[in-house]
Scaffold this motif. Structure first.
Motif, mmCIF file in Angstrom:
data_model
loop_
_atom_site.group_PDB
_atom_site.id
_atom_site.type_symbol
_atom_site.label_atom_id
_atom_site.label_comp_id
_atom_site.label_asym_id
_atom_site.label_seq_id
_atom_site.Cartn_x
_atom_site.Cartn_y
_atom_site.Cartn_z
ATOM 1 N N TRP A 154 9.006 -2.810 -10.133
ATOM 2 C CA TRP A 154 8.401 -1.526 -9.784
ATOM 3 C C TRP A 154 6.879 -1.536 -9.914
ATOM 4 O O TRP A 154 6.195 -0.836 -9.161
ATOM 5 N N ILE A 155 6.337 -2.317 -10.829
ATOM 6 C CA ILE A 155 4.879 -2.358 -10.978
ATOM 7 C C ILE A 155 4.249 -3.027 -9.765
ATOM 8 O O ILE A 155 3.276 -2.526 -9.199
ATOM 9 N N LEU A 156 4.807 -4.164 -9.351
ATOM 10 C CA LEU A 156 4.284 -4.837 -8.154
ATOM 11 C C LEU A 156 4.517 -3.984 -6.909
ATOM 12 O O LEU A 156 3.664 -3.920 -6.018
ATOM 13 N N ALA A 157 5.676 -3.332 -6.852
ATOM 14 C CA ALA A 157 5.973 -2.451 -5.719
ATOM 15 C C ALA A 157 4.918 -1.349 -5.623
ATOM 16 O O ALA A 157 4.365 -1.087 -4.556
ATOM 17 N N MET A 158 4.625 -0.716 -6.748
ATOM 18 C CA MET A 158 3.641 0.363 -6.754
ATOM 19 C C MET A 158 2.247 -0.160 -6.408
ATOM 20 O O MET A 158 1.503 0.491 -5.666
ATOM 21 N N LEU A 159 1.891 -1.322 -6.919
ATOM 22 C CA LEU A 159 0.576 -1.905 -6.636
ATOM 23 C C LEU A 159 0.391 -2.163 -5.143
ATOM 24 O O LEU A 159 -0.604 -1.730 -4.548
ATOM 25 N N PHE A 160 1.334 -2.859 -4.525
ATOM 26 C CA PHE A 160 1.199 -3.182 -3.102
ATOM 27 C C PHE A 160 1.319 -1.930 -2.233
ATOM 28 O O PHE A 160 0.642 -1.810 -1.211
ATOM 29 N N MET A 161 2.145 -1.002 -2.653
ATOM 30 C CA MET A 161 2.260 0.262 -1.944
ATOM 31 C C MET A 161 0.919 0.995 -1.979
ATOM 32 O O MET A 161 0.432 1.477 -0.945
ATOM 33 N N ALA A 162 0.306 1.064 -3.144
ATOM 34 C CA ALA A 162 -0.973 1.763 -3.303
ATOM 35 C C ALA A 162 -2.074 1.098 -2.482
ATOM 36 O O ALA A 162 -2.881 1.788 -1.843
ATOM 37 N N ILE A 163 -2.107 -0.218 -2.470
ATOM 38 C CA ILE A 163 -3.129 -0.934 -1.690
ATOM 39 C C ILE A 163 -2.981 -0.609 -0.208
ATOM 40 O O ILE A 163 -3.959 -0.271 0.462
ATOM 41 N N GLY A 164 -1.770 -0.725 0.311
ATOM 42 C CA GLY A 164 -1.546 -0.452 1.732
ATOM 43 C C GLY A 164 -1.895 0.978 2.108
ATOM 44 O O GLY A 164 -2.537 1.240 3.131
ATOM 45 N N LYS A 165 -1.506 1.916 1.280
ATOM 46 C CA LYS A 165 -1.762 3.325 1.566
ATOM 47 C C LYS A 165 -3.249 3.644 1.462
ATOM 48 O O LYS A 165 -3.796 4.382 2.281
ATOM 49 N N PHE A 166 -3.929 3.080 0.450
ATOM 50 C CA PHE A 166 -5.370 3.301 0.322
ATOM 51 C C PHE A 166 -6.116 2.755 1.536
ATOM 52 O O PHE A 166 -6.996 3.429 2.079
ATOM 53 N N VAL A 167 -5.783 1.545 1.963
ATOM 54 C CA VAL A 167 -6.468 0.935 3.117
ATOM 55 C C VAL A 167 -6.276 1.791 4.371
ATOM 56 O O VAL A 167 -7.206 1.995 5.145
ATOM 57 N N ARG A 168 -5.091 2.340 4.550
ATOM 58 C CA ARG A 168 -4.854 3.195 5.710
ATOM 59 C C ARG A 168 -5.725 4.440 5.651
ATOM 60 O O ARG A 168 -6.375 4.801 6.617
ATOM 61 N N TYR A 169 -5.746 5.130 4.510
ATOM 62 C CA TYR A 169 -6.578 6.333 4.386
ATOM 63 C C TYR A 169 -8.062 6.003 4.511
ATOM 64 O O TYR A 169 -8.829 6.751 5.109
ATOM 65 N N TRP A 170 -8.466 4.874 3.958
ATOM 66 C CA TRP A 170 -9.867 4.454 4.068
ATOM 67 C C TRP A 170 -10.232 4.221 5.537
ATOM 68 O O TRP A 170 -11.300 4.638 5.992
ATOM 69 N N ALA A 171 -9.351 3.571 6.287
ATOM 70 C CA ALA A 171 -9.608 3.315 7.713
ATOM 71 C C ALA A 171 -9.728 4.622 8.496
ATOM 72 O O ALA A 171 -10.601 4.768 9.350
ATOM 73 N N ILE A 172 -8.868 5.570 8.183
ATOM 74 C CA ILE A 172 -8.917 6.875 8.857
ATOM 75 C C ILE A 172 -10.227 7.592 8.523
ATOM 76 O O ILE A 172 -10.922 8.101 9.399
#
Length: 140
Positions: free
Chosen positions: A116-134
Protein backbone atom coordinates in the motif's frame (compact mmCIF):
# COMPACT_ATOMS: atom_id res chain seq x y z
CA UNK A 1 -15.89 31.85 -2.73
CA UNK A 2 -12.76 32.64 -0.70
CA UNK A 3 -9.37 30.94 -1.06
CA UNK A 4 -9.87 28.38 1.73
CA UNK A 5 -13.32 27.37 0.49
CA UNK A 6 -11.96 27.05 -3.04
CA UNK A 7 -9.18 24.74 -1.90
CA UNK A 8 -11.65 22.67 0.16
CA UNK A 9 -13.96 22.37 -2.86
CA UNK A 10 -10.99 21.35 -5.01
CA UNK A 11 -9.91 18.71 -2.47
CA UNK A 12 -13.45 17.31 -2.20
CA UNK A 13 -13.99 17.21 -5.95
CA UNK A 14 -10.58 15.63 -6.48
CA UNK A 15 -11.33 12.96 -3.88
CA UNK A 16 -14.70 12.10 -5.39
CA UNK A 17 -13.29 12.11 -8.93
CA UNK A 18 -10.81 9.40 -7.96
CA UNK A 19 -13.50 7.08 -6.65
CA UNK A 20 -15.88 5.10 -8.79
CA UNK A 21 -18.10 8.21 -8.89
CA UNK A 22 -17.81 10.54 -11.88
CA UNK A 23 -16.30 13.96 -11.28
CA UNK A 24 -14.62 16.91 -12.88
CA UNK A 25 -11.76 17.99 -10.67
CA UNK A 26 -9.91 19.47 -13.64
CA UNK A 27 -12.68 22.04 -14.11
CA UNK A 28 -12.53 22.96 -10.42
CA UNK A 29 -8.73 23.26 -10.63
CA UNK A 30 -9.18 25.57 -13.62
CA UNK A 31 -11.69 27.67 -11.66
CA UNK A 32 -9.49 27.92 -8.57
CA UNK A 33 -6.40 28.87 -10.57
CA UNK A 34 -8.36 31.39 -12.64
CA UNK A 35 -9.74 33.08 -9.53
CA UNK A 36 -6.59 32.72 -7.40
CA UNK A 37 -3.46 32.28 -9.56
CA UNK A 38 -1.30 32.74 -6.45
CA UNK A 39 -2.61 29.38 -5.21
CA UNK A 40 -0.80 27.44 -7.96
CA UNK A 41 1.21 25.13 -5.65
CA UNK A 42 -1.37 24.82 -2.85
CA UNK A 43 -4.03 23.97 -5.46
CA UNK A 44 -1.80 21.27 -6.97
CA UNK A 45 -1.17 19.90 -3.49
CA UNK A 46 -4.84 19.82 -2.48
CA UNK A 47 -5.93 18.31 -5.81
CA UNK A 48 -3.19 15.67 -5.73
CA UNK A 49 -3.82 14.78 -2.08
CA UNK A 50 -7.58 14.51 -2.55
CA UNK A 51 -7.22 12.47 -5.73
CA UNK A 52 -4.66 10.16 -4.13
CA UNK A 53 -6.88 9.62 -1.09
CA UNK A 54 -9.79 8.84 -3.40
CA UNK A 55 -7.62 6.34 -5.26
CA UNK A 56 -6.64 4.73 -1.98
CA UNK A 57 -10.32 4.36 -1.12
CA UNK A 58 -10.68 2.36 -4.35
CA UNK A 59 -7.61 0.37 -3.28
CA UNK A 60 -9.39 -0.35 0.03
CA UNK A 61 -12.47 -1.55 -1.87
CA UNK A 62 -10.22 -4.05 -3.63
CA UNK A 63 -9.20 -5.49 -0.28
CA UNK A 64 -12.81 -6.61 0.28
CA UNK A 65 -13.39 -8.34 -3.06
CA UNK A 66 -13.85 -12.12 -3.14
CA UNK A 67 -10.76 -14.28 -3.37
CA UNK A 68 -9.13 -15.05 -6.70
CA UNK A 69 -10.81 -18.41 -7.29
CA UNK A 70 -14.31 -16.96 -6.82
CA UNK A 71 -13.53 -13.99 -9.07
CA UNK A 72 -11.95 -16.23 -11.71
CA UNK A 73 -15.10 -18.34 -11.79
CA UNK A 74 -17.35 -15.24 -12.09
CA UNK A 75 -15.24 -13.67 -14.85
CA UNK A 76 -15.21 -16.81 -16.98
CA UNK A 77 -11.42 -16.98 -16.76
CA UNK A 78 -10.67 -13.60 -18.38
CA UNK A 79 -8.11 -12.10 -16.02
CA UNK A 80 -5.67 -10.43 -18.46
CA UNK A 81 -5.96 -7.00 -16.85
CA UNK A 82 -5.23 -8.41 -13.41
CA UNK A 83 -2.26 -10.35 -14.74
CA UNK A 84 -0.89 -7.08 -16.18
CA UNK A 85 -1.23 -5.38 -12.78
CA UNK A 86 0.30 -8.39 -11.04
CA UNK A 87 3.29 -8.52 -13.38
CA UNK A 88 4.07 -4.78 -13.19
CA UNK A 89 3.16 -4.22 -9.56
CA UNK A 90 2.79 -0.79 -8.02
CA UNK A 91 4.31 0.96 -11.06
CA UNK A 92 1.00 0.60 -12.92
CA UNK A 93 -0.48 3.08 -10.45
CA UNK A 94 1.40 5.85 -12.24
CA UNK A 95 -1.61 5.50 -14.57
CA UNK A 96 -4.20 5.76 -11.79
CA UNK A 97 -5.20 9.18 -13.15
CA UNK A 98 -6.50 7.74 -16.43
CA UNK A 99 -10.32 7.99 -16.51
CA UNK A 100 -12.17 4.72 -15.81
CA UNK A 101 -9.05 2.55 -16.22
CA UNK A 102 -7.33 4.25 -13.29
CA UNK A 103 -10.15 3.38 -10.90
CA UNK A 104 -9.94 -0.25 -11.94
CA UNK A 105 -6.16 -0.25 -11.49
CA UNK A 106 -6.56 1.03 -7.93
CA UNK A 107 -9.17 -1.62 -7.10
CA UNK A 108 -7.00 -4.33 -8.69
CA UNK A 109 -3.97 -3.19 -6.70
CA UNK A 110 -5.93 -3.55 -3.49
CA UNK A 111 -7.33 -6.91 -4.49
CA UNK A 112 -3.84 -8.17 -5.32
CA UNK A 113 -2.55 -6.79 -2.00
CA UNK A 114 0.15 -4.70 -3.67
CA UNK A 115 2.22 -2.91 -1.03
CA UNK A 116 0.00 0.00 0.00
CA UNK A 117 2.87 2.44 0.61
CA UNK A 118 4.33 1.90 -2.86
CA UNK A 119 0.83 1.95 -4.34
CA UNK A 120 0.11 5.30 -2.70
CA UNK A 121 3.50 6.72 -3.73
CA UNK A 122 3.15 5.85 -7.42
CA UNK A 123 -0.50 6.86 -7.42
CA UNK A 124 0.40 10.26 -5.94
CA UNK A 125 3.22 10.82 -8.44
CA UNK A 126 1.00 10.05 -11.43
CA UNK A 127 -1.85 12.20 -10.17
CA UNK A 128 0.43 15.12 -9.28
CA UNK A 129 2.07 15.07 -12.73
CA UNK A 130 -1.34 15.13 -14.40
CA UNK A 131 -2.55 18.11 -12.35
CA UNK A 132 0.77 19.88 -12.86
CA UNK A 133 0.48 19.40 -16.65
CA UNK A 134 -3.06 20.79 -16.63
CA UNK A 135 -2.09 23.78 -14.48
CA UNK A 136 1.05 24.46 -16.52
CA UNK A 137 -0.97 24.38 -19.75
CA UNK A 138 -3.34 26.94 -18.26
CA UNK A 139 -0.42 29.25 -17.41
CA UNK A 140 0.85 29.41 -20.99
Amino acid sequence: MDEQSSLLALFTTSFLSATLLPGGSEAVLFGVLTAYPQLFWPALGFASLGNTMGGMSSYAIGLFLPDEKALLKQSGGNMRGLEWVRSHGSLVLLLAWVPIVGDLLCVAAGWLRINWILAMLFMAIGKFVRYWAIAAAMSV
